[in-house]
Scaffold this motif. Structure first.
Motif, mmCIF file in Angstrom:
data_model
loop_
_atom_site.group_PDB
_atom_site.id
_atom_site.type_symbol
_atom_site.label_atom_id
_atom_site.label_comp_id
_atom_site.label_asym_id
_atom_site.label_seq_id
_atom_site.Cartn_x
_atom_site.Cartn_y
_atom_site.Cartn_z
ATOM 1 N N PHE A 1 -8.111 17.554 10.683
ATOM 2 C CA PHE A 1 -6.634 17.618 11.092
ATOM 3 C C PHE A 1 -6.294 19.427 11.171
ATOM 4 O O PHE A 1 -6.262 19.978 10.335
ATOM 5 N N SER A 2 -5.684 19.505 12.314
ATOM 6 C CA SER A 2 -5.187 20.841 12.626
ATOM 7 C C SER A 2 -3.708 21.248 11.973
ATOM 8 O O SER A 2 -3.093 20.231 11.610
ATOM 9 N N ILE A 3 -3.460 22.251 11.682
ATOM 10 C CA ILE A 3 -1.952 22.681 11.271
ATOM 11 C C ILE A 3 -0.692 21.917 12.216
ATOM 12 O O ILE A 3 0.012 21.169 11.721
ATOM 13 N N ASP B 1 6.644 5.611 1.790
ATOM 14 C CA ASP B 1 5.906 6.784 0.855
ATOM 15 C C ASP B 1 4.870 6.153 -0.016
ATOM 16 O O ASP B 1 4.560 7.144 -1.026
ATOM 17 N N THR B 2 4.322 5.110 0.135
ATOM 18 C CA THR B 2 3.273 4.352 -0.700
ATOM 19 C C THR B 2 1.981 5.166 -0.333
ATOM 20 O O THR B 2 1.775 5.051 0.763
ATOM 21 N N PHE B 3 1.268 5.414 -1.347
ATOM 22 C CA PHE B 3 -0.295 5.757 -0.871
ATOM 23 C C PHE B 3 -1.153 4.737 -0.862
ATOM 24 O O PHE B 3 -0.876 3.678 -1.246
ATOM 25 N N VAL B 4 -2.191 4.910 0.202
ATOM 26 C CA VAL B 4 -3.278 3.754 0.376
ATOM 27 C C VAL B 4 -4.166 4.003 -0.790
ATOM 28 O O VAL B 4 -4.738 5.068 -1.122
ATOM 29 N N ASP B 5 -4.553 2.611 -1.278
ATOM 30 C CA ASP B 5 -5.479 2.592 -2.433
ATOM 31 C C ASP B 5 -6.802 1.755 -1.883
ATOM 32 O O ASP B 5 -6.410 0.843 -0.698
ATOM 33 N N SER B 6 -7.815 1.953 -2.481
ATOM 34 C CA SER B 6 -8.757 1.042 -2.308
ATOM 35 C C SER B 6 -9.322 0.272 -3.231
ATOM 36 O O SER B 6 -10.461 -0.309 -3.079
ATOM 37 N N PRO C 1 -8.149 -7.195 3.943
ATOM 38 C CA PRO C 1 -9.008 -5.884 3.324
ATOM 39 C C PRO C 1 -8.226 -4.611 3.358
ATOM 40 O O PRO C 1 -7.410 -4.464 4.237
ATOM 41 N N THR C 2 -8.129 -4.034 2.263
ATOM 42 C CA THR C 2 -7.478 -2.595 2.297
ATOM 43 C C THR C 2 -8.216 -1.669 3.092
ATOM 44 O O THR C 2 -9.502 -1.662 3.006
ATOM 45 N N VAL C 3 -7.398 -0.503 3.524
ATOM 46 C CA VAL C 3 -8.476 0.484 4.005
ATOM 47 C C VAL C 3 -8.898 1.523 3.106
ATOM 48 O O VAL C 3 -7.940 2.013 2.053
ATOM 49 N N LYS C 4 -10.180 1.666 3.308
ATOM 50 C CA LYS C 4 -10.936 2.906 2.369
ATOM 51 C C LYS C 4 -10.148 4.226 2.284
ATOM 52 O O LYS C 4 -9.685 4.659 3.448
ATOM 53 N N LYS C 5 -10.026 4.923 1.325
ATOM 54 C CA LYS C 5 -9.466 6.388 1.415
ATOM 55 C C LYS C 5 -10.393 7.176 2.300
ATOM 56 O O LYS C 5 -11.609 7.241 1.999
ATOM 57 N N SER C 6 -9.838 7.777 3.459
ATOM 58 C CA SER C 6 -10.778 8.639 4.015
ATOM 59 C C SER C 6 -11.006 9.970 3.168
ATOM 60 O O SER C 6 -10.301 10.323 2.294
ATOM 61 N N GLU D 1 -7.331 12.348 18.775
ATOM 62 C CA GLU D 1 -7.634 11.172 18.906
ATOM 63 C C GLU D 1 -7.675 10.356 17.909
ATOM 64 O O GLU D 1 -8.462 9.349 17.790
ATOM 65 N N HIS D 2 -6.830 10.722 17.033
ATOM 66 C CA HIS D 2 -6.758 9.965 15.667
ATOM 67 C C HIS D 2 -6.286 8.554 15.891
ATOM 68 O O HIS D 2 -4.864 8.305 16.846
ATOM 69 N N SER D 3 -6.695 7.624 15.089
ATOM 70 C CA SER D 3 -6.082 6.340 15.083
ATOM 71 C C SER D 3 -4.876 6.209 14.321
ATOM 72 O O SER D 3 -4.516 6.794 13.250
ATOM 73 N N PRO D 4 -4.251 5.047 14.213
ATOM 74 C CA PRO D 4 -3.250 4.955 13.220
ATOM 75 C C PRO D 4 -3.640 4.916 11.705
ATOM 76 O O PRO D 4 -2.938 5.229 10.908
ATOM 77 N N THR D 5 -4.781 4.350 11.564
ATOM 78 C CA THR D 5 -5.320 4.326 10.237
ATOM 79 C C THR D 5 -5.534 5.598 9.726
ATOM 80 O O THR D 5 -5.363 6.105 8.476
ATOM 81 N N SER D 6 -6.432 6.403 10.732
ATOM 82 C CA SER D 6 -6.456 8.088 10.334
ATOM 83 C C SER D 6 -5.337 8.821 10.065
ATOM 84 O O SER D 6 -5.096 9.347 8.969
ATOM 85 N N LEU D 7 -4.053 8.287 10.860
ATOM 86 C CA LEU D 7 -3.038 9.051 10.238
ATOM 87 C C LEU D 7 -2.338 8.791 9.177
ATOM 88 O O LEU D 7 -1.718 9.527 8.216
ATOM 89 N N MET D 8 -2.277 7.417 8.911
ATOM 90 C CA MET D 8 -1.972 6.671 7.666
ATOM 91 C C MET D 8 -2.627 7.542 6.238
ATOM 92 O O MET D 8 -2.308 7.873 5.447
ATOM 93 N N ASN D 9 -3.848 7.707 6.460
ATOM 94 C CA ASN D 9 -4.965 8.232 5.474
ATOM 95 C C ASN D 9 -4.441 9.684 5.298
ATOM 96 O O ASN D 9 -4.636 10.066 4.039
ATOM 97 N N ARG D 10 -4.334 10.426 6.409
ATOM 98 C CA ARG D 10 -4.206 11.657 6.310
ATOM 99 C C ARG D 10 -2.870 11.992 5.771
ATOM 100 O O ARG D 10 -2.346 12.907 4.926
ATOM 101 N N TRP D 11 -1.364 11.095 6.037
ATOM 102 C CA TRP D 11 -0.085 11.405 5.549
ATOM 103 C C TRP D 11 -0.553 11.133 3.985
ATOM 104 O O TRP D 11 0.191 11.765 3.033
ATOM 105 N N SER D 12 -1.282 10.004 3.393
ATOM 106 C CA SER D 12 -1.344 9.835 2.244
ATOM 107 C C SER D 12 -2.045 10.923 1.147
ATOM 108 O O SER D 12 -1.487 11.431 0.268
ATOM 109 N N THR D 13 -2.881 11.642 1.994
ATOM 110 C CA THR D 13 -3.577 13.004 1.313
ATOM 111 C C THR D 13 -2.428 14.089 1.277
ATOM 112 O O THR D 13 -2.475 14.621 0.290
#
Length: 309
Positions: free
Chosen positions: A14-16, A168-173, A3-8, A61-73
């Motif tokens: 996330f701080s600077i 560099d591919t974006f995460v889609d739902s 299953p794909t990860v939903k867009k956060s 305390e961000h998870s790998p999925t959280s980092l991935m979604n933040r990078w997509s954003t």
């Protein structure tokens, strides 16, 4: 396919500092010469998360999925920003410095997306990186493709399992595509690839023609420079010839003047000799005593001067 990860939602938590460390992790893992671009998606983002955890100097305390979604954003926002930047630069407005261009891009971004651009810190870190410039070039070609008439776009799916993915591919739902839609997507991809090859061929031809024109211009500039150089040499030679001619004329005039003076001196000397001869040969017997004494004295002076000479 898992299953794909939903867009956060937008990662407001996330701080600077976290964004900058995430960008640094992405650049480091992408440029890893050992792993390269063949890393599995889960492994890839796990390595980014490990790097993030090892390098952080703050609590996060961000998870790998959280980092991935933040990078997509971050990536999506910066791609939109770069699209606005490309539009501003294509206008070729004179009198705009770098600060003016960025201000205009931000206004265009605000008007187009109804929100302000919030990733200055990430963009400033990415803008000069070769990996990001490569991604930017792919996005530029993609915009050219999208500007051309094509079949309706179908949403792409990102597998976060063990399939190989581009970093560099974006995460889609979106849900998995059925066979018909998948065939249409594959067909469209082939058409896009053919269009890309045609565009690449046209760009190569334009570049080759530009190179030929540049070489012709360079040859003409060299010829023009040589002609100017020869003209300068000719002018210098002509100036030297004129100077030499003037010097010769002056020398001739001086010689003529000296000759004239010499002739005048000789003439005066002849006249003086004649006068002295007349005085010496003069018969003074008919003159008075005083006159005789005067001429006698004069004659003696003449004879004395000749004797000295």
């Amino acid at each position: 396919m898992e299953p794909t990860v939903k867009k956060s939602q937008r990662g407001s938590n996330f701080s600077i500092e976290e964004d900058l460390l995430l960008v640094s992790a992405w650049l480091t893992i992408c440029l890893d010469a050992v792993q390269g671009n063949e890393q599995k998606h889960k492994t890839y983002w796990r390595r980014i998360w490990d790097y993030f955890q090892n390098k952080k100097t703050f609590i996060s305390e961000h998870s790998p999925t959280s980092l991935m979604n933040r990078w997509s954003t971050i990536q999506l926002g910066i791609d939109k920003f770069c699209g606005c930047l490309a539009q501003v630069e294509s206008m070729h407005q004179s009198g705009l410095n770098e600060h003016d261009k960025i201000s205009k891009v931000k206004r265009m971004y605000q008007e187009s997306h109804k929100t302000s651009f919030q990733f200055d810190h990430s963009w400033n870190m990415l803008r000069c990186q070769p990996k990001w410039l490569e991604h930017n070039e792919r996005q530029r070609i993609k915009r050219i493709r999208n500007a051309m008439p094509s079949s309706p776009c179908t949403p792409e799916l990102i597998n976060i399992g063990e399939d190989d993915v581009s970093h560099d591919t974006f995460v889609d739902s979106e849900r998995p595509l059925d066979k018909k839609v998948e065939k249409e997507r594959v067909s469209k991809q082939k058409n896009d690839d053919n269009t890309s090859l045609k565009l690449t061929g046209i760009l190569n031809e334009i570049e080759e023609e530009k190179n030929i024109n540049d070489k012709e211009i360079e040859v003409l500039e060299i010829m023009c420079f040589k002609e100017q150089e020869q003209d300068c040499i000719k002018q210098e030679q002509e100036q030297k010839r004129i100077c030499i001619k003037k010097e010769r004329v002056q020398e001739q005039e001086q010689e003529q003047e000296q000759e004239r003076l010499h002739i005048m001196q000789e003439k005066l000397q002849m006249e003086q000799l004649k006068e002295e001869e007349r005085i010496i040969m003069m018969d003074t017997s008919s003159l008075s005593q005083i006159q005789q004494e005067y001429y006698h004295q004069y004659q003696m002076e003449i004879l004395e001067s000749r004797r000295i000479k």
